[in-house]
Motif scaffolding. Sequence first.
Motif, PDB file in Angstrom:
ATOM      1  N   ARG A 141      40.859  36.255  52.896  1.00  0.00           N
ATOM      2  CA  ARG A 141      41.511  35.577  51.622  1.00  0.00           C
ATOM      3  C   ARG A 141      41.287  34.235  51.559  1.00  0.00           C
ATOM      4  O   ARG A 141      41.378  33.294  50.528  1.00  0.00           O
ATOM      5  N   GLU A 142      40.947  33.668  52.540  1.00  0.00           N
ATOM      6  CA  GLU A 142      40.738  31.989  52.643  1.00  0.00           C
ATOM      7  C   GLU A 142      39.692  31.719  52.373  1.00  0.00           C
ATOM      8  O   GLU A 142      39.056  30.710  51.699  1.00  0.00           O
ATOM      9  N   THR A 143      38.563  32.485  52.873  1.00  0.00           N
ATOM     10  CA  THR A 143      36.939  32.285  52.464  1.00  0.00           C
ATOM     11  C   THR A 143      36.630  33.097  51.109  1.00  0.00           C
ATOM     12  O   THR A 143      35.530  32.910  50.762  1.00  0.00           O
TER      13      THR A 143
ATOM     14  N   GLY B 222      33.712  30.738  43.690  1.00  0.00           N
ATOM     15  CA  GLY B 222      34.427  30.392  42.785  1.00  0.00           C
ATOM     16  C   GLY B 222      35.454  31.144  42.199  1.00  0.00           C
ATOM     17  O   GLY B 222      35.904  31.098  41.153  1.00  0.00           O
ATOM     18  N   GLU B 223      36.000  32.217  43.055  1.00  0.00           N
ATOM     19  CA  GLU B 223      36.972  33.208  42.727  1.00  0.00           C
ATOM     20  C   GLU B 223      37.745  33.189  43.995  1.00  0.00           C
ATOM     21  O   GLU B 223      37.347  33.026  45.044  1.00  0.00           O
ATOM     22  N   ASN B 224      39.130  33.664  43.510  1.00  0.00           N
ATOM     23  CA  ASN B 224      40.142  33.988  44.602  1.00  0.00           C
ATOM     24  C   ASN B 224      40.506  35.613  44.527  1.00  0.00           C
ATOM     25  O   ASN B 224      40.520  36.156  43.581  1.00  0.00           O
TER      26      ASN B 224
ATOM     27  N   ILE C 297      40.131  42.736  43.721  1.00  0.00           N
ATOM     28  CA  ILE C 297      40.355  42.025  42.131  1.00  0.00           C
ATOM     29  C   ILE C 297      40.224  40.621  42.536  1.00  0.00           C
ATOM     30  O   ILE C 297      41.088  40.042  43.404  1.00  0.00           O
ATOM     31  N   THR C 298      39.297  39.831  41.839  1.00  0.00           N
ATOM     32  CA  THR C 298      39.321  38.415  41.945  1.00  0.00           C
ATOM     33  C   THR C 298      39.571  37.613  40.844  1.00  0.00           C
ATOM     34  O   THR C 298      39.698  38.297  39.688  1.00  0.00           O
ATOM     35  N   MET C 299      40.155  36.571  40.762  1.00  0.00           N
ATOM     36  CA  MET C 299      40.374  35.556  39.488  1.00  0.00           C
ATOM     37  C   MET C 299      39.725  34.360  39.975  1.00  0.00           C
ATOM     38  O   MET C 299      39.312  33.755  40.825  1.00  0.00           O
ATOM     39  N   ALA C 300      38.924  33.750  38.824  1.00  0.00           N
ATOM     40  CA  ALA C 300      38.116  32.757  38.716  1.00  0.00           C
ATOM     41  C   ALA C 300      39.128  31.632  38.921  1.00  0.00           C
ATOM     42  O   ALA C 300      40.250  31.368  38.410  1.00  0.00           O
TER      43      ALA C 300
ATOM     44  N   ASN D  66      38.224  35.424  33.368  1.00  0.00           N
ATOM     45  CA  ASN D  66      38.817  34.919  34.542  1.00  0.00           C
ATOM     46  C   ASN D  66      39.319  35.808  35.426  1.00  0.00           C
ATOM     47  O   ASN D  66      39.765  35.691  36.599  1.00  0.00           O
ATOM     48  N   LEU D  67      39.255  37.430  35.092  1.00  0.00           N
ATOM     49  CA  LEU D  67      39.570  38.383  35.857  1.00  0.00           C
ATOM     50  C   LEU D  67      38.250  39.361  36.383  1.00  0.00           C
ATOM     51  O   LEU D  67      37.833  39.788  35.418  1.00  0.00           O
ATOM     52  N   PHE D  68      38.191  39.496  37.598  1.00  0.00           N
ATOM     53  CA  PHE D  68      37.060  40.477  37.926  1.00  0.00           C
ATOM     54  C   PHE D  68      37.441  41.791  38.844  1.00  0.00           C
ATOM     55  O   PHE D  68      38.060  41.303  39.857  1.00  0.00           O
TER      56      PHE D  68
END
Length: 398
Positions: free
Chosen positions: A28-30, A57-59, A97-100, A146-148
């Motif tokens: 989750r850090e990278t 570019g996503e978290n 699930i990632t978020m921009a 913004n949600l992927f």
Amino acid sequence: PDDAKSMAAVAKEMKKSQNGLYNHIVNRETNALETFTLLGSDDGFAVQRVAHTGFTGENIMQVGYPRRDEVVQSPSNVLGDDSILLKYLNPHIAVIITMAETKQDKDDPLIAALGAKSNPAKRKPMGATPPGDAPAEPAASEDEPNLFVNVVDTVSGRILHRVSHANAAADSKMPTLITENWIIYAFFNAKSRRTELGVLTLYEGMIDKAGLTAFTSPEQVTSFSSLDPRESKPVVLSKTYAIVKPVTALGVTSTRAGISTRQILIASADDRITSVSRHLLEPRRPTGKVKDTEKAEGLFQYTPLVPLISMSSPSYNQTVQQVSTIVSAPTALESQSLILAFGGPDIFFSRVSPSKGFDLLPDTFNRALLSIVVVALVSVVIVVRNRSQKKTVMNGWA
């Protein structure tokens, strides 16, 4: 532990698997997924990286996995026109699930409002349009996603499918559920101010009703490998539904043989647990007029709102606060499933019947009458047998 017993156990497991042992790490850090394989050597074991999947570019917000002990009753779905949909059953998939990433200035409503006032749109006064010319319509501004939702193979690191949503709130919970070839996730839409439920179904393909007969059969591959580049990506069907209450957890009922209809368990922010039929969340629900073949499957017209009926609540009138996890387990009876909800100060345990008690006798069943009928039949059989034996003996001496 680095001891002889552990090494022997690992070596035994490696011999069972033809392709070796694979593992992965979600960093989750990278914001990346790394896949590793375990290799045997003379000195012991070595770890080699197989794949690296980064989400630049996503978290990473949420990660979901399928249940390892889930029973799949059928690997396909029969449609109303007798064609067959083959389910995509990959035990190595995971949902990430990632978020921009967004700048703080864009998230600040005060700065956004000041920016809108400093650059007002230039509009002509009414009546300034030349005669015969229609006024130009303002360009429709589409919200950026913004949600992927990423469906990833954790062995090869391939992204099998990726879907995006706009206006998702970053501070909302995003529960995820994987059951059979279904993927269900929930998020809060900040623009519409409601919780949206995304549903994905994965299929390998379709066999026409004339493609599988007593004389013809399609070519089938019995082996599957995530590392085989010839393996095609699944065919994904998707639909988005809306729920009036925020969702804190998702679960699914499980039975002994998987014959009973699966119920989706939804824990909402009002401290209730509601069961929803999976047919209600079917992505194949038509948006137009329902055809006869679709009616034969039990499909009905698509409506975005999913009702949470109080009569379908396993928790009844009980309050179950802050549920974050819902697990289920089968029983000895196919119609029964045990559910356990926990995460907050309350723990809820109950038994549910997804397809009602089709293998149970009702409480009004007359057991006394059944016992009398069985005893009478046994008595009649004994009397008839004795008379038949006597008649046989009499005929023999005659």
